[in-house]
Design an enzyme around this catalytic site. Structure first.
Site, PDB file in Angstrom:
ATOM      1  N   GLY A 109       0.779  -1.287  -0.071  1.00 24.92           N
ATOM      2  CA  GLY A 109       0.112  -0.076  -0.106  1.00 24.92           C
ATOM      3  C   GLY A 109       0.844   1.249   0.043  1.00 24.92           C
ATOM      4  O   GLY A 109       0.370   2.224  -0.651  1.00 24.92           O
ATOM      5  N   GLU A 132       2.650  -8.182  -2.156  1.00 29.85           N
ATOM      6  CA  GLU A 132       1.253  -8.948  -1.603  1.00 29.85           C
ATOM      7  C   GLU A 132       1.243 -10.566  -1.602  1.00 29.85           C
ATOM      8  O   GLU A 132       0.588 -11.000  -0.951  1.00 29.85           O
ATOM      9  CB  GLU A 132       0.105  -8.050  -2.206  1.00 29.85           C
ATOM     10  CG  GLU A 132      -0.019  -6.831  -1.606  1.00 29.85           C
ATOM     11  CD  GLU A 132       0.746  -5.449  -2.102  1.00 29.85           C
ATOM     12  OE1 GLU A 132       1.516  -5.846  -2.946  1.00 29.85           O
ATOM     13  OE2 GLU A 132       0.088  -4.484  -1.768  1.00 29.85           O
TER      14      GLU A 132
END
Ligand code: CAA
Length: 256
Positions: A109, A132
């Site tokens: 993020g 991720e």
């Protein structure tokens, strides 16, 4: 605001994600504060450029907060991704020019926050990546879409599927970093760029240029070119073209 610090300067502002103990990781509270901070700066009217950075020397933002995501249900994860998207979109769609000053790790993020900015400046010790898949996730704050638009589909697919981290010089090669600076110079350079963007430049022209560049990326070339014609013409409804071109013809800098 607890975990977002705002420092206003002449025409620009520094927005610092300030949660250094967790390497500035983005949880629900930080994202909610981030959205509010962007709205506040955007509606203040006098802020034309926002520099986004992270607190401390180690990280820009090390990603979405893993501890807070671990036990989420599917519905909660969807809502969390929606919140992240709405924060990133608010920055990307704002009338301000956004500069990411990436002072260390920009992962997950955090990299997505950098991708939502208009311009990325990196310190030599910066590391970027979308790890991720190593957590059983995919990028959830816009990375699958924005990275491919910046570096192309092949490189984006490789980076997302391997989760590899890249250093500043590789980021520069890929066009992810506009410039790379020594860590001690990064913020000064970001501020110098903000001042350059502001000085003697027309704000309506810059807003129109940003909007056409961004919207054009989602359109067929012919439709993007048409948008440019419309925005070019509409600027003449305001005073800035006359101000700028008169100043040129009188051999002086425009004072918009
Ligand atoms: N979420 C929550 N906490 C985090 C974090 C994160 N993303 N990244 C770091 N931290 C915390 C660590 O848990 C640690 O906390 P404690 O001191 O309480 O143990 C503290 O920050 C310092 O981190 P490290 O001890 O791990 O520091 P390091 O120097 O050894 O490693 C690092 C630095 C390589 C950045 C490592 O912290 C790391 O890999 N962090 C996770 C990066 C990541 O996977 N990000 C993606 C998250 S998922 C995501 O972002 C999904 C999405 O798109 C929406």
């Amino acid at each position: 605001m607890a975990e977002i610090q705002i420092t206003k300067k002449e025409g620009y502002a520094l927005l610092t994600i300030d949660r250094p103990k967790a390497l500035n990781a983005l949880n629900k509270d930080v994202l909610t504060e981030l959205k509010a901070a962007i709205s506040e700066l955007n509606s203040a009217g006098d802020i034309r450029v926002v520099i986004v950075t992270g607190s401390g020397e180690k990280a820009f933002v090390a990603g979405a907060d893993i501890a807070s995501m671990k036990d989420m249900t599917a519905d909660e994860a969807t809502a969390f991704a929606e919140l992240g998207h709405s924060a990133m979109n608010r920055l990307s769609d704002s009338g301000m020019v956004s500069i990411a000053a990436i002072n260390g790790f920009a992962l997950g993020g955090g990299m997505e926050l950098a991708l939502a900015c208009d311009i990325r400046l990196l310190s030599e010790n910066a590391k970027m990546g979308l790890p991720e898949v190593t957590l059983g996730l995919i990028p959830g704050f816009g990375g699958t879409q924005r990275l491919a638009r910046i570096v192309g589909q092949g490189v984006a697919t490789e980076l997302i599927l391997t989760g590899d981290m890249i250093d500043a010089s590789r980021a520069r090669e890929l066009g992810l970093a506009n410039h790379v600076y020594a860590p001690g110079d990064l913020l000064n350079e970001a501020e110098a760029l903000a001042q350059k963007i502001i000085a003697n430049k027309s704000r309506p022209a810059q807003r129109a240029a940003k909007a056409v560049i961004q919207q054009g990326l989602d359109l067929a070339l012919i439709a993007g070119l048409q948008k440019e014609i419309i925005e070019f013409g509409e600027l003449f409804d305001g005073p800035d073209p006359k101000t700028g071109m008169t100043a040129f013809l009188e051999k002086r800098k425009a004072d918009f």
